[in-house]
Design a protein around this motif. Structure first.
Motif, short mmCIF file in Angstrom:
data_model
loop_
_atom_site.label_atom_id
_atom_site.label_comp_id
_atom_site.label_asym_id
_atom_site.label_seq_id
_atom_site.Cartn_x
_atom_site.Cartn_y
_atom_site.Cartn_z
N SER A 59 -1.30 6.30 -6.62
CA SER A 59 -2.41 5.68 -7.34
C SER A 59 -2.70 4.28 -6.79
N GLU A 60 -1.65 3.49 -6.60
CA GLU A 60 -1.83 2.14 -6.05
C GLU A 60 -0.52 1.63 -5.48
N VAL A 61 -0.64 0.79 -4.46
CA VAL A 61 0.51 0.09 -3.87
C VAL A 61 0.30 -1.39 -4.18
N LEU A 62 1.29 -1.99 -4.82
CA LEU A 62 1.13 -3.33 -5.38
C LEU A 62 1.78 -4.43 -4.55
N VAL A 63 2.29 -4.09 -3.36
CA VAL A 63 2.90 -5.10 -2.50
C VAL A 63 2.29 -5.01 -1.12
N SER A 64 2.57 -6.00 -0.30
CA SER A 64 2.07 -6.01 1.08
C SER A 64 3.23 -6.25 2.03
N GLU A 65 3.07 -5.89 3.27
CA GLU A 65 4.13 -6.05 4.25
C GLU A 65 4.47 -7.53 4.42
N ALA A 71 14.60 -7.51 -7.39
CA ALA A 71 14.98 -6.24 -8.00
C ALA A 71 14.20 -6.01 -9.29
N GLY A 72 13.65 -4.81 -9.44
CA GLY A 72 12.88 -4.49 -10.64
C GLY A 72 11.39 -4.71 -10.49
N THR A 73 10.94 -5.25 -9.35
CA THR A 73 9.51 -5.46 -9.13
C THR A 73 8.81 -4.12 -8.95
N LEU A 74 7.69 -3.93 -9.64
CA LEU A 74 6.89 -2.72 -9.48
C LEU A 74 6.17 -2.77 -8.13
N VAL A 75 6.47 -1.81 -7.25
CA VAL A 75 5.89 -1.85 -5.91
C VAL A 75 4.77 -0.82 -5.72
N ALA A 76 4.81 0.27 -6.50
CA ALA A 76 3.76 1.29 -6.35
C ALA A 76 3.75 2.19 -7.58
N ARG A 77 2.62 2.89 -7.77
CA ARG A 77 2.48 3.86 -8.86
C ARG A 77 1.92 5.16 -8.32
N LEU A 78 2.34 6.26 -8.94
CA LEU A 78 1.74 7.56 -8.66
C LEU A 78 0.79 7.92 -9.79
N ASP A 79 -0.15 8.79 -9.51
CA ASP A 79 -1.12 9.23 -10.52
C ASP A 79 -0.40 10.00 -11.63
N THR A 80 -0.75 9.72 -12.89
CA THR A 80 -0.06 10.35 -14.03
C THR A 80 -1.03 11.02 -15.00
N GLN A 195 9.16 -4.24 4.42
CA GLN A 195 9.12 -4.04 5.86
C GLN A 195 7.95 -3.16 6.27
N TYR A 196 7.77 -2.04 5.57
CA TYR A 196 6.70 -1.10 5.89
C TYR A 196 6.05 -0.58 4.62
N ILE A 197 4.73 -0.36 4.69
CA ILE A 197 3.99 0.41 3.68
C ILE A 197 3.74 1.77 4.30
N LEU A 198 4.39 2.80 3.78
CA LEU A 198 4.36 4.12 4.42
C LEU A 198 3.33 5.07 3.81
N ALA A 199 2.79 4.73 2.65
CA ALA A 199 1.78 5.58 2.02
C ALA A 199 0.74 4.68 1.35
N GLY A 209 9.29 11.66 -0.93
CA GLY A 209 8.42 11.02 0.05
C GLY A 209 8.53 9.50 -0.01
N LYS A 210 8.68 8.86 1.13
CA LYS A 210 8.83 7.41 1.20
C LYS A 210 7.47 6.74 1.04
N VAL A 211 7.45 5.71 0.22
CA VAL A 211 6.21 4.95 -0.02
C VAL A 211 6.32 3.55 0.55
N VAL A 212 7.44 2.88 0.30
CA VAL A 212 7.66 1.51 0.77
C VAL A 212 9.08 1.40 1.31
N THR A 213 9.25 0.65 2.39
CA THR A 213 10.57 0.36 2.93
C THR A 213 10.84 -1.13 2.81
N LEU A 214 12.00 -1.47 2.22
CA LEU A 214 12.41 -2.86 2.06
C LEU A 214 13.55 -3.18 3.02
#
Length: 327
Positions: A59-65, A71-80, A195-199, A209-214
């Motif tokens: 649904s949305e990715v809330l961080v940038s490379e 710890a605990g930061t919301l980085v992405a959401r899937l559609d619900t 490090q990476y935004i993968l989706a 499925g990987k969405v974000v790599t830290l």
């Protein structure tokens, strides 16, 4: 070309060679004392993949490379949307079950009142029958009604028990669906840098499925390789020093945190001493977490440098390998 020109060229060549020799002596690292060895290496950091537990659309990715997250930061959401609909239905079933239980409670009270009334009637009729003012038939009819009323109370109680179970089942469905919905929100498990935004938003990912790599900057180390003759003398916890190519004027403290139990670059047959010297063992030189916390913004993976390890605890670090850090 005249002899004078040749003489000038010879003098210039000698001067350049001498200058190169002195420059090499100036910039080359001094010889290491006995008990200390070195090897080229590269700074590495543990990577953490933030992945989807269940398949779905991002649904949305809330961080940038490059962004630092805790710890605990919301980085992405899937559609619900689908899960939300199922969750609303389950919540409605909970309310329906609760209303049914209220009805069962009221019915139980009614059946208990009826049973109490019939019991009183049976008692009075028994007294009248004893005096001859009531027939046995009337008494039998009332006792039958009492048994029927008792059965009604038991049925009403069973209805309450069923209502309790139905409520518990409906609430379990709500909790299950809420858990699935919660899994659609992806949080950073540890402090680190993106490090990476993968989706991207709108893409569909599968389960796992990987969405974000830290990059976990609390666990940074240099990997080096040492020959068997050195690795065999190395102890986990031994002191180490790192000199990194971008900051050669500084000396970073570290310690041996891992020595591989199996060799790398192993020849097909190991028969002679020379061949055994070709065995190389992977060694990790970890930087203290307290130091990483202090230089968090400067810490980066992928930087090349040289790692120095002390094989003998009694060996003294030379002056040029004494710890020196930026102020």
């Amino acid at each position: 070309m005249s002899k004078t020109h040749w003489l000038i060229l010879l003098v210039l060549s000698a001067a350049l060679g001498l200058a190169g020799f002195f420059a090499w002596q100036h910039y080359a690292a001094p010889a290491l004392p006995e008990g200390i060895v070195s090897s080229n290496g590269r700074i590495e950091a543990e990577r953490i993949d933030v992945s989807a537990k269940l398949p779905g659309r991002v649904s949305e990715v809330l961080v940038s490379e490059g962004q630092w997250v805790t710890a605990g930061t919301l980085v992405a959401r899937l559609d619900t949307l689908e899960i939300d609909a199922q969750l609303h239905q389950a919540e409605a079933m909970v309310k329906q079950a609760e209303q049914q239980k209220l009805q069962s409670d009221a019915l139980l009270k009614q059946r208990e009142a009826e049973l109490e009334f019939v019991k009183l009637e049976v008692t009075r009729t028994e007294q009248l029958a004893a005096k001859g003012h009531a027939t046995q038939q009337q008494l039998d009819q009332l006792k039958t009604a009492q048994a029927s009323a008792a059965a009604g109370v038991a049925a009403a109680q069973a209805g309450i028990d069923l209502g309790v179970a139905t409520i518990a089942s409906a609430k379990a469905s709500v909790e299950r669906l809420q858990s699935i919905k919660d899994d659609a929100s992806l949080f950073a498990p540890r402090d680190g840098r993106v490090q990476y935004i993968l989706a991207k938003a709108g893409e569909v990912v599968g389960a796992g499925g990987k969405v974000v790599t830290l990059t976990d900057l609390t666990d940074i180390y240099m990997t080096i390789f040492l020959p068997a003759r050195n690795a065999g003398l190395l102890a986990v916890g031994a002191e180490a020093r790192l000199i990194l190519d971008p900051i050669p004027d500084y000396v970073v403290p570290a310690q041996v945190s891992f020595v591989a139990s199996t060799a790398q670059f192993t020849p097909k047959s190991v028969e002679t001493a020379d061949e055994r010297d070709q065995l190389m063992f992977r060694v990790k030189l970890s930087i203290p977490p307290s130091l990483l916390a202090k230089y968090q913004e400067q810490a980066k993976a992928g930087v090349a440098g040289v790692g120095y390890v002390r094989l003998d605890d009694t060996a003294r670090w030379p002056d040029w390998l004494q710890v020196k850090l930026p102020q």
